[in-house]
Design a protein around this motif. Structure first.
Motif, PDB file in Angstrom:
ATOM      1  N   VAL A   1      32.728 -16.043  34.956  1.00 28.74           N
ATOM      2  CA  VAL A   1      33.419 -17.296  34.671  1.00 28.74           C
ATOM      3  C   VAL A   1      33.470 -17.559  33.170  1.00 28.74           C
ATOM      4  CG1 VAL A   1      33.320 -19.800  34.933  1.00 28.74           C
ATOM      5  CG2 VAL A   1      32.919 -18.322  36.911  1.00 28.74           C
ATOM      6  N   LEU A   2      32.336 -17.346  32.478  1.00 18.36           N
ATOM      7  CA  LEU A   2      32.319 -17.537  31.030  1.00 18.36           C
ATOM      8  C   LEU A   2      33.299 -16.597  30.335  1.00 18.36           C
ATOM      9  CD1 LEU A   2      28.519 -18.016  30.217  1.00 18.36           C
ATOM     10  CD2 LEU A   2      30.360 -19.649  29.770  1.00 18.36           C
ATOM     11  N   ALA A   3      33.310 -15.335  30.763  1.00 16.81           N
ATOM     12  CA  ALA A   3      34.209 -14.358  30.151  1.00 16.81           C
ATOM     13  C   ALA A   3      35.671 -14.752  30.376  1.00 16.81           C
ATOM     14  CB  ALA A   3      33.938 -12.972  30.722  1.00 16.81           C
ATOM     15  N   LEU A   4      35.983 -15.190  31.595  1.00 18.28           N
ATOM     16  CA  LEU A   4      37.361 -15.576  31.903  1.00 18.28           C
ATOM     17  C   LEU A   4      37.798 -16.796  31.096  1.00 18.28           C
ATOM     18  CD1 LEU A   4      37.564 -15.104  35.785  1.00 18.28           C
ATOM     19  CD2 LEU A   4      38.817 -13.838  34.045  1.00 18.28           C
ATOM     20  N   VAL A   5      36.930 -17.805  31.016  1.00 17.12           N
ATOM     21  CA  VAL A   5      37.282 -19.032  30.299  1.00 17.12           C
ATOM     22  C   VAL A   5      37.523 -18.754  28.819  1.00 17.12           C
ATOM     23  CG1 VAL A   5      36.406 -21.266  29.527  1.00 17.12           C
ATOM     24  CG2 VAL A   5      36.137 -20.592  31.915  1.00 17.12           C
ATOM     25  N   VAL A   6      36.590 -18.042  28.188  1.00 18.21           N
ATOM     26  CA  VAL A   6      36.735 -17.752  26.760  1.00 18.21           C
ATOM     27  C   VAL A   6      37.926 -16.842  26.506  1.00 18.21           C
ATOM     28  CG1 VAL A   6      35.627 -16.715  24.739  1.00 18.21           C
ATOM     29  CG2 VAL A   6      34.286 -18.119  26.309  1.00 18.21           C
ATOM     30  N   THR A   7      38.081 -15.812  27.345  1.00 18.18           N
ATOM     31  CA  THR A   7      39.202 -14.878  27.157  1.00 18.18           C
ATOM     32  C   THR A   7      40.535 -15.589  27.316  1.00 18.18           C
ATOM     33  OG1 THR A   7      37.862 -13.045  27.998  1.00 18.18           O
ATOM     34  CG2 THR A   7      40.233 -12.726  27.940  1.00 18.18           C
ATOM     35  N   LEU A   8      40.646 -16.437  28.350  1.00 15.29           N
ATOM     36  CA  LEU A   8      41.887 -17.182  28.551  1.00 15.29           C
ATOM     37  C   LEU A   8      42.180 -18.112  27.375  1.00 15.29           C
ATOM     38  CD1 LEU A   8      41.974 -18.160  32.338  1.00 15.29           C
ATOM     39  CD2 LEU A   8      43.683 -16.860  31.064  1.00 15.29           C
ATOM     40  N   ALA A   9      41.154 -18.781  26.867  1.00 14.68           N
ATOM     41  CA  ALA A   9      41.342 -19.686  25.735  1.00 14.68           C
ATOM     42  C   ALA A   9      41.835 -18.924  24.507  1.00 14.68           C
ATOM     43  CB  ALA A   9      40.028 -20.408  25.426  1.00 14.68           C
ATOM     44  N   VAL A  10      41.221 -17.791  24.225  1.00 18.56           N
ATOM     45  CA  VAL A  10      41.615 -16.996  23.061  1.00 18.56           C
ATOM     46  C   VAL A  10      43.022 -16.431  23.239  1.00 18.56           C
ATOM     47  CG1 VAL A  10      41.091 -14.920  21.733  1.00 18.56           C
ATOM     48  CG2 VAL A  10      39.246 -16.436  22.426  1.00 18.56           C
ATOM     49  N   CYS A  11      43.315 -15.912  24.442  1.00 14.48           N
ATOM     50  CA  CYS A  11      44.649 -15.370  24.700  1.00 14.48           C
ATOM     51  C   CYS A  11      45.727 -16.446  24.597  1.00 14.48           C
ATOM     52  CB  CYS A  11      44.704 -14.732  26.095  1.00 14.48           C
ATOM     53  SG  CYS A  11      43.726 -13.220  26.255  1.00 14.48           S
ATOM     54  N   ALA A  12      45.426 -17.640  25.137  1.00 15.00           N
ATOM     55  CA  ALA A  12      46.384 -18.738  25.069  1.00 15.00           C
ATOM     56  C   ALA A  12      46.627 -19.161  23.622  1.00 15.00           C
ATOM     57  CB  ALA A  12      45.879 -19.927  25.890  1.00 15.00           C
ATOM     58  N   ALA A  13      45.559 -19.209  22.823  1.00 14.15           N
ATOM     59  CA  ALA A  13      45.714 -19.571  21.407  1.00 14.15           C
ATOM     60  C   ALA A  13      46.547 -18.537  20.661  1.00 14.15           C
ATOM     61  CB  ALA A  13      44.338 -19.719  20.753  1.00 14.15           C
ATOM     62  N   ALA A  14      46.274 -17.257  20.912  1.00 16.80           N
ATOM     63  CA  ALA A  14      47.042 -16.193  20.252  1.00 16.80           C
ATOM     64  C   ALA A  14      48.504 -16.228  20.689  1.00 16.80           C
ATOM     65  CB  ALA A  14      46.420 -14.834  20.575  1.00 16.80           C
ATOM     66  N   ALA A  15      48.748 -16.473  21.988  1.00 17.23           N
ATOM     67  CA  ALA A  15      50.119 -16.542  22.495  1.00 17.23           C
ATOM     68  C   ALA A  15      50.856 -17.739  21.898  1.00 17.23           C
ATOM     69  CB  ALA A  15      50.109 -16.641  24.017  1.00 17.23           C
ATOM     70  N   PHE A  16      50.183 -18.876  21.803  1.00 22.35           N
ATOM     71  CA  PHE A  16      50.783 -20.069  21.205  1.00 22.35           C
ATOM     72  C   PHE A  16      51.159 -19.795  19.748  1.00 22.35           C
ATOM     73  CE2 PHE A  16      50.351 -24.066  18.828  1.00 22.35           C
ATOM     74  CZ  PHE A  16      51.252 -24.860  19.520  1.00 22.35           C
ATOM     75  N   PHE A  17      50.285 -19.101  19.042  1.00 19.19           N
ATOM     76  CA  PHE A  17      50.527 -18.740  17.649  1.00 19.19           C
ATOM     77  C   PHE A  17      51.768 -17.853  17.527  1.00 19.19           C
ATOM     78  CE2 PHE A  17      49.508 -15.567  14.253  1.00 19.19           C
ATOM     79  CZ  PHE A  17      49.679 -16.411  13.167  1.00 19.19           C
TER      80      PHE A  17
ATOM     81  N   ALA B   1      58.337 -14.338  19.871  1.00 17.09           N
ATOM     82  CA  ALA B   1      58.784 -14.036  21.234  1.00 17.09           C
ATOM     83  C   ALA B   1      58.780 -15.315  22.054  1.00 17.09           C
ATOM     84  CB  ALA B   1      57.880 -12.981  21.877  1.00 17.09           C
ATOM     85  N   SER B   2      59.307 -15.222  23.294  1.00 16.34           N
ATOM     86  CA  SER B   2      59.291 -16.371  24.198  1.00 16.34           C
ATOM     87  C   SER B   2      57.861 -16.677  24.636  1.00 16.34           C
ATOM     88  CB  SER B   2      60.157 -16.079  25.424  1.00 16.34           C
ATOM     89  OG  SER B   2      59.548 -15.067  26.217  1.00 16.34           O
ATOM     90  N   ALA B   3      57.686 -17.824  25.285  1.00 14.85           N
ATOM     91  CA  ALA B   3      56.349 -18.234  25.715  1.00 14.85           C
ATOM     92  C   ALA B   3      55.763 -17.236  26.716  1.00 14.85           C
ATOM     93  CB  ALA B   3      56.406 -19.630  26.333  1.00 14.85           C
TER      94      ALA B   3
ATOM     95  N   VAL C   1      54.054  -3.486  33.239  1.00 17.60           N
ATOM     96  CA  VAL C   1      54.745  -3.566  34.534  1.00 17.60           C
ATOM     97  C   VAL C   1      55.213  -4.992  34.800  1.00 17.60           C
ATOM     98  CG1 VAL C   1      54.429  -3.385  37.027  1.00 17.60           C
ATOM     99  CG2 VAL C   1      53.566  -1.582  35.526  1.00 17.60           C
ATOM    100  N   LEU C   2      54.338  -5.981  34.539  1.00 14.68           N
ATOM    101  CA  LEU C   2      54.697  -7.379  34.756  1.00 14.68           C
ATOM    102  C   LEU C   2      55.871  -7.794  33.880  1.00 14.68           C
ATOM    103  CD1 LEU C   2      51.210  -9.140  35.050  1.00 14.68           C
ATOM    104  CD2 LEU C   2      52.991  -9.040  36.800  1.00 14.68           C
ATOM    105  N   ALA C   3      55.865  -7.372  32.620  1.00 19.34           N
ATOM    106  CA  ALA C   3      56.956  -7.735  31.708  1.00 19.34           C
ATOM    107  C   ALA C   3      58.287  -7.207  32.228  1.00 19.34           C
ATOM    108  CB  ALA C   3      56.672  -7.177  30.314  1.00 19.34           C
ATOM    109  N   ALA C   4      58.281  -5.979  32.746  1.00 20.69           N
ATOM    110  CA  ALA C   4      59.515  -5.407  33.295  1.00 20.69           C
ATOM    111  C   ALA C   4      59.936  -6.141  34.560  1.00 20.69           C
ATOM    112  CB  ALA C   4      59.317  -3.919  33.577  1.00 20.69           C
ATOM    113  N   GLU C   5      58.964  -6.454  35.439  1.00 20.30           N
ATOM    114  CA  GLU C   5      59.273  -7.136  36.696  1.00 20.30           C
ATOM    115  C   GLU C   5      59.814  -8.547  36.447  1.00 20.30           C
ATOM    116  OE1 GLU C   5      58.876  -6.349  40.042  1.00 20.30           O
ATOM    117  OE2 GLU C   5      58.440  -4.249  39.594  1.00 20.30           O
ATOM    118  N   LEU C   6      59.267  -9.230  35.451  1.00 16.73           N
ATOM    119  CA  LEU C   6      59.670 -10.600  35.150  1.00 16.73           C
ATOM    120  C   LEU C   6      60.844 -10.664  34.187  1.00 16.73           C
ATOM    121  CD1 LEU C   6      56.106 -12.178  34.770  1.00 16.73           C
ATOM    122  CD2 LEU C   6      57.629 -12.313  36.749  1.00 16.73           C
ATOM    123  N   LYS C   7      61.362  -9.475  33.792  1.00 20.02           N
ATOM    124  CA  LYS C   7      62.503  -9.381  32.898  1.00 20.02           C
ATOM    125  C   LYS C   7      62.245 -10.081  31.556  1.00 20.02           C
ATOM    126  CE  LYS C   7      65.945  -8.793  36.581  1.00 20.02           C
ATOM    127  NZ  LYS C   7      65.090  -7.770  37.096  1.00 20.02           N
ATOM    128  N   GLU C   8      61.054  -9.855  31.036  1.00 16.84           N
ATOM    129  CA  GLU C   8      60.701 -10.376  29.721  1.00 16.84           C
ATOM    130  C   GLU C   8      60.881  -9.284  28.665  1.00 16.84           C
ATOM    131  OE1 GLU C   8      59.920 -13.478  28.736  1.00 16.84           O
ATOM    132  OE2 GLU C   8      60.339 -14.154  30.775  1.00 16.84           O
TER     133      GLU C   8
END
Length: 348
Positions: A73-89, A96-98, A115-122
């Motif tokens: 849980v700690l790893a997921l919370v911190v990783t998600l927070a960091v990834c979200a901050a980097a993506a927002f930046f 790129a798009s959101a 694979v996800l990027a191709a499937e979601l047409k991003e």
């Protein structure tokens, strides 16, 4: 194929993905022509990747998994927070798009995000560039951090096991295991194909395949049958490598050249975030700092598991890394829905 064989012998992590990525990346850059594998090859390859990701979870008993809830849980919370901050930046800077920015920074397996990027047409090219820069930097810095967090002790080079983690005797695997894995793979692929429209899940060949593989393991299917080896695994990695490398044309690199400093900054922040997560896990649990870092490092899962084996900490690293990968894939699959809901809420 020759480059893949050489990389395997040298212990390069994810050697077959790397070999085909480099080969088709060079072709795409020199010819300025994009190469995309057909759907009839991509879907079976996704099933193989799903099986490889989920198989380690089947081995662990409930008590072991329960003991890793807090670190996970700690790893997921911190990783998600960091990834979200980097993506927002990246998104706010106009790179790129959101959705593409989040897919590019989610630390849950570069091949899965591609694979996800191709499937979601991003924007597949932006996602590939960012994800594989992250993977390269993480793998290159991994030995130094392992040495540092182990207190300067000798943890071993990990070169041989890194190669083994990626491809064990691919040219002459154990026939019975290969046949069993081929049968399970065929059954999973057929079931997903028959139920994907009913389940209505995004990227069903990844998510449904993961669920079916886990169910197969819990009902007693032999573990070695859930782990594709030999040419089947090489095939899957080759297809993902072609998809990843084939998108990096000269035009794409020229298009994203102005974003490289931003991308490198985002990747560096993710590595720092993993160190913060490791410190928090080590502080709030009995997990050693080295084990905590190996469990939270954002990428290079094959090299990570090799080093974990050398350090005697494979169970916790496997649980946290695989659970994080699954969580990131699910989050990535539902990103358009999540972002749409958030935007609607803000407007209201």
């Amino acid at each position: 194929m020759a480059l893949g064989a050489v990389c395997t012998e040298l212990g390069v992590p994810a050697s077959w993905i790397f070999a085909f990525l480099v080969s088709f990346g060079a072709y795409a850059i020199l010819s300025d022509r994009q190469t995309t594998p057909p759907t009839r090859l991509m879907q079976p390859a996704q099933v193989v990747i799903a099986m490889v990701c989920v198989a380690p979870l089947v081995e662990l008993d409930g008590a072991t998994v329960a003991g890793y809830v807090t670190p996970t849980v700690l790893a997921l919370v911190v990783t998600l927070a960091v990834c979200a901050a980097a993506a927002f930046f990246l998104h706010r800077s106009g790179a790129a798009s959101a959705v593409s920015s989040l897919l590019a920074t989610l630390a849950g397996g570069a091949s899965g995000m591609t694979v996800l990027a191709a499937e979601l047409k991003e924007d597949v090219r932006f996602v590939v560039l960012t994800q594989y820069l992250r993977l390269s930097l993480v793998v290159l810095t991994l030995p130094a951090f392992v040495h540092l967090f182990a207190g300067g002790g000798d943890t071993g080079s990990g070169e041989d096991t890194a190669g083994d983690a990626d491809s064990v005797a691919w040219w002459f695997p154990e026939p019975r295991s290969v046949l069993g894995a081929l049968v399970v793979w065929g059954v999973v692929w057929l079931l997903v194909r028959l139920t994907r429209r009913v389940a209505k899940l995004p990227v069903p060949y990844l998510l449904l395949s993961m669920l079916l593989t886990w169910v197969a393991g819990t009902v007693g299917v032999p573990d070695q049958w859930l782990r594709p080896e030999g040419l089947l695994l090489v095939f899957a990695y080759a297809v993902i490598g072609v998809q990843a490398g084939g998108t990096l044309t000269k035009s794409a690199l020229r298009q994203f050249s102005h974003s490289l400093p931003l991308i490198l900054t985002a990747v560096a922040s993710m590595i720092v975030g993993a160190i913060v997560a490791a410190l928090l896990i080590a502080h709030f649990s009995d997990v050693p700092l080295l084990d905590a870092y190996l469990a939270t490092v954002p990428g290079g899962i094959y090299a990570v598991l090799a080093f974990a084996h050398e350090a005697g900490s494979e169970p916790i690293v496997t649980v946290v890394q695989v659970m994080r990968t699954l969580a990131m894939l699910v989050i990535g699959a539902y990103l358009p829905t999540i972002i749409g809901w958030w935007g609607k809420r803000r407007r209201n």
